[in-house]
Design a protein around this motif. Structure first.
Motif, PDB file in Angstrom:
ATOM      1  N   GLY A 224       0.801  -1.267   0.043  1.00 35.52           N
ATOM      2  CA  GLY A 224      -0.276   0.299   0.027  1.00 35.52           C
ATOM      3  C   GLY A 224       1.064   1.357   0.247  1.00 35.52           C
ATOM      4  N   PRO A 225       0.329   2.658  -0.277  1.00 30.58           N
ATOM      5  CA  PRO A 225       1.389   4.241   0.114  1.00 30.58           C
ATOM      6  C   PRO A 225       1.973   3.684   1.432  1.00 30.58           C
ATOM      7  CG  PRO A 225      -1.525   3.779   0.349  1.00 30.58           C
ATOM      8  CD  PRO A 225      -1.018   2.666   0.263  1.00 30.58           C
ATOM      9  N   ALA A 226       3.373   4.459   0.792  1.00 30.17           N
ATOM     10  CA  ALA A 226       4.104   3.766   1.621  1.00 30.17           C
ATOM     11  C   ALA A 226       3.976   4.634   3.553  1.00 30.17           C
ATOM     12  CB  ALA A 226       5.478   4.898   1.537  1.00 30.17           C
ATOM     13  N   LEU A 227       4.108   4.681   4.487  1.00 25.62           N
ATOM     14  CA  LEU A 227       3.623   4.872   5.458  1.00 25.62           C
ATOM     15  C   LEU A 227       2.480   5.302   6.565  1.00 25.62           C
ATOM     16  CD1 LEU A 227       6.266   7.596   5.618  1.00 25.62           C
ATOM     17  CD2 LEU A 227       6.716   5.781   6.498  1.00 25.62           C
ATOM     18  N   SER A 228       2.102   4.241   5.282  1.00 20.39           N
ATOM     19  CA  SER A 228       0.447   4.131   6.150  1.00 20.39           C
ATOM     20  C   SER A 228       0.432   3.031   6.849  1.00 20.39           C
ATOM     21  CB  SER A 228      -0.917   3.931   4.811  1.00 20.39           C
ATOM     22  OG  SER A 228      -0.525   2.647   3.954  1.00 20.39           O
ATOM     23  N   ARG A 229      -1.298   2.161   7.482  1.00 12.26           N
ATOM     24  CA  ARG A 229      -1.185   1.526   8.157  1.00 12.26           C
ATOM     25  C   ARG A 229      -0.862   0.100   8.278  1.00 12.26           C
ATOM     26  NH1 ARG A 229      -6.118   1.523  12.522  1.00 12.26           N
ATOM     27  NH2 ARG A 229      -6.102   3.277  11.970  1.00 12.26           N
ATOM     28  N   ILE A 230      -1.388   0.231   6.802  1.00 11.05           N
ATOM     29  CA  ILE A 230      -0.968  -0.754   5.581  1.00 11.05           C
ATOM     30  C   ILE A 230       0.176  -1.642   5.368  1.00 11.05           C
ATOM     31  CG2 ILE A 230      -2.256  -0.707   3.975  1.00 11.05           C
ATOM     32  CD1 ILE A 230      -3.468  -3.250   5.127  1.00 11.05           C
ATOM     33  N   TRP A 231       0.444  -0.446   5.331  1.00  8.94           N
ATOM     34  CA  TRP A 231       2.307  -0.633   4.605  1.00  8.94           C
ATOM     35  C   TRP A 231       2.887  -0.890   6.010  1.00  8.94           C
ATOM     36  CZ3 TRP A 231       6.903   2.219   6.208  1.00  8.94           C
ATOM     37  CH2 TRP A 231       7.578   1.899   5.288  1.00  8.94           C
ATOM     38  N   PHE A 232       2.322  -0.508   6.986  1.00  9.89           N
ATOM     39  CA  PHE A 232       3.490  -0.623   8.711  1.00  9.89           C
ATOM     40  C   PHE A 232       3.055  -2.323   8.712  1.00  9.89           C
ATOM     41  CE2 PHE A 232       4.105   3.000   9.411  1.00  9.89           C
ATOM     42  CZ  PHE A 232       5.770   3.530   9.673  1.00  9.89           C
ATOM     43  N   TRP A 233       1.686  -2.556   8.274  1.00  6.81           N
ATOM     44  CA  TRP A 233       1.692  -4.415   8.301  1.00  6.81           C
ATOM     45  C   TRP A 233       2.401  -5.017   7.604  1.00  6.81           C
ATOM     46  CZ3 TRP A 233       0.320  -6.133  12.770  1.00  6.81           C
ATOM     47  CH2 TRP A 233      -1.039  -5.612  13.780  1.00  6.81           C
ATOM     48  N   GLN A 234       1.713  -4.678   6.110  1.00 10.23           N
ATOM     49  CA  GLN A 234       2.632  -5.951   5.233  1.00 10.23           C
ATOM     50  C   GLN A 234       3.678  -5.424   5.378  1.00 10.23           C
ATOM     51  OE1 GLN A 234       1.474  -3.241   1.616  1.00 10.23           O
ATOM     52  NE2 GLN A 234      -0.383  -4.322   1.594  1.00 10.23           N
ATOM     53  N   GLN A 235       4.551  -4.471   6.103  1.00 14.45           N
ATOM     54  CA  GLN A 235       6.496  -4.855   5.732  1.00 14.45           C
ATOM     55  C   GLN A 235       6.486  -5.360   7.147  1.00 14.45           C
ATOM     56  OE1 GLN A 235       8.206  -3.397   3.796  1.00 14.45           O
ATOM     57  NE2 GLN A 235       6.491  -1.995   3.177  1.00 14.45           N
ATOM     58  N   PHE A 236       5.807  -5.809   8.076  1.00 13.43           N
ATOM     59  CA  PHE A 236       6.014  -6.232   9.006  1.00 13.43           C
ATOM     60  C   PHE A 236       5.701  -8.039   8.244  1.00 13.43           C
ATOM     61  CE2 PHE A 236       4.126  -8.881  12.270  1.00 13.43           C
ATOM     62  CZ  PHE A 236       4.511  -9.225  13.233  1.00 13.43           C
ATOM     63  N   TYR A 237       4.529  -8.168   8.148  1.00 10.00           N
ATOM     64  CA  TYR A 237       4.392 -10.100   7.166  1.00 10.00           C
ATOM     65  C   TYR A 237       5.221 -10.203   6.049  1.00 10.00           C
ATOM     66  CZ  TYR A 237       0.353 -10.401  10.450  1.00 10.00           C
ATOM     67  OH  TYR A 237      -0.501 -10.180  10.816  1.00 10.00           O
TER      68      TYR A 237
END
Length: 148
Positions: free
Chosen positions: A98-111
């Motif tokens: 998703g878009p950088a630094l969005s909430r979904i982006w952080f979850w995607q980085q984590f997973y």
């Protein structure tokens, strides 16, 4: 620097031998990427572990000193290789994030990091056998015998 280059080369040779003879992969474009990851992981791991070897050289008992060098070199090599593989995964999967630094982006980085670490632990560490273990023992013995 020479030690990091040699250690990285040993890890790349270990990965190549495991791929070629252990898993039966004869070649292809991904082999070069895999060998580069293991070379860089080994070289960075050695460079990061080298300052900590000072603690090992303060130990007077040779067996304990060698075991500490094995532990330090092994952990730093595995960690550096896992981090480099994580960066490669991140680069590949970024196109679907998703878009950088969005909430979904952080979850995607984590997973993405979790998946990369799991795959490296389950599949990637097999490429260190059997030569990686022998190289680790021989190099640790040699490094623990050196005076600093």
């Amino acid at each position: 620097m020479a030690g990091a280059f040699v250690w990285g080369s040993m890890m790349a040779v270990s990965a190549y031998v495991a791929l070629r003879f252990g898993l039966g992969r004869s070649g292809g474009p991904s082999i070069g990427v895999i060998l580069a990851i293991y070379f860089l992981g080994g070289a960075c791991g050695f460079a990061l572990a080298y300052p900590f070897l000072w603690f090992a050289h303060r130990i007077s008992r040779p067996l304990l000193r060698t075991l500490l060098v094995i532990l330090l070199l092994g952990i730093f090599t595995l960690g550096a290789t896992a981090l480099i593989l994580l960066l490669q995964y991140r680069t590949y999967y970024a196109q679907w994030h998703g878009p950088a630094l969005s909430r979904i982006w952080f979850w995607q980085q984590f997973y993405t990091a979790l998946g990369s670490t799991y795959q490296y632990a389950v599949i990637g560490t097999r490429l260190y056998w059997p030569l990686g273990a022998l190289f680790l023992l021989a190099t640790s013995w040699w490094l623990s015998r050196q005076r600093r």
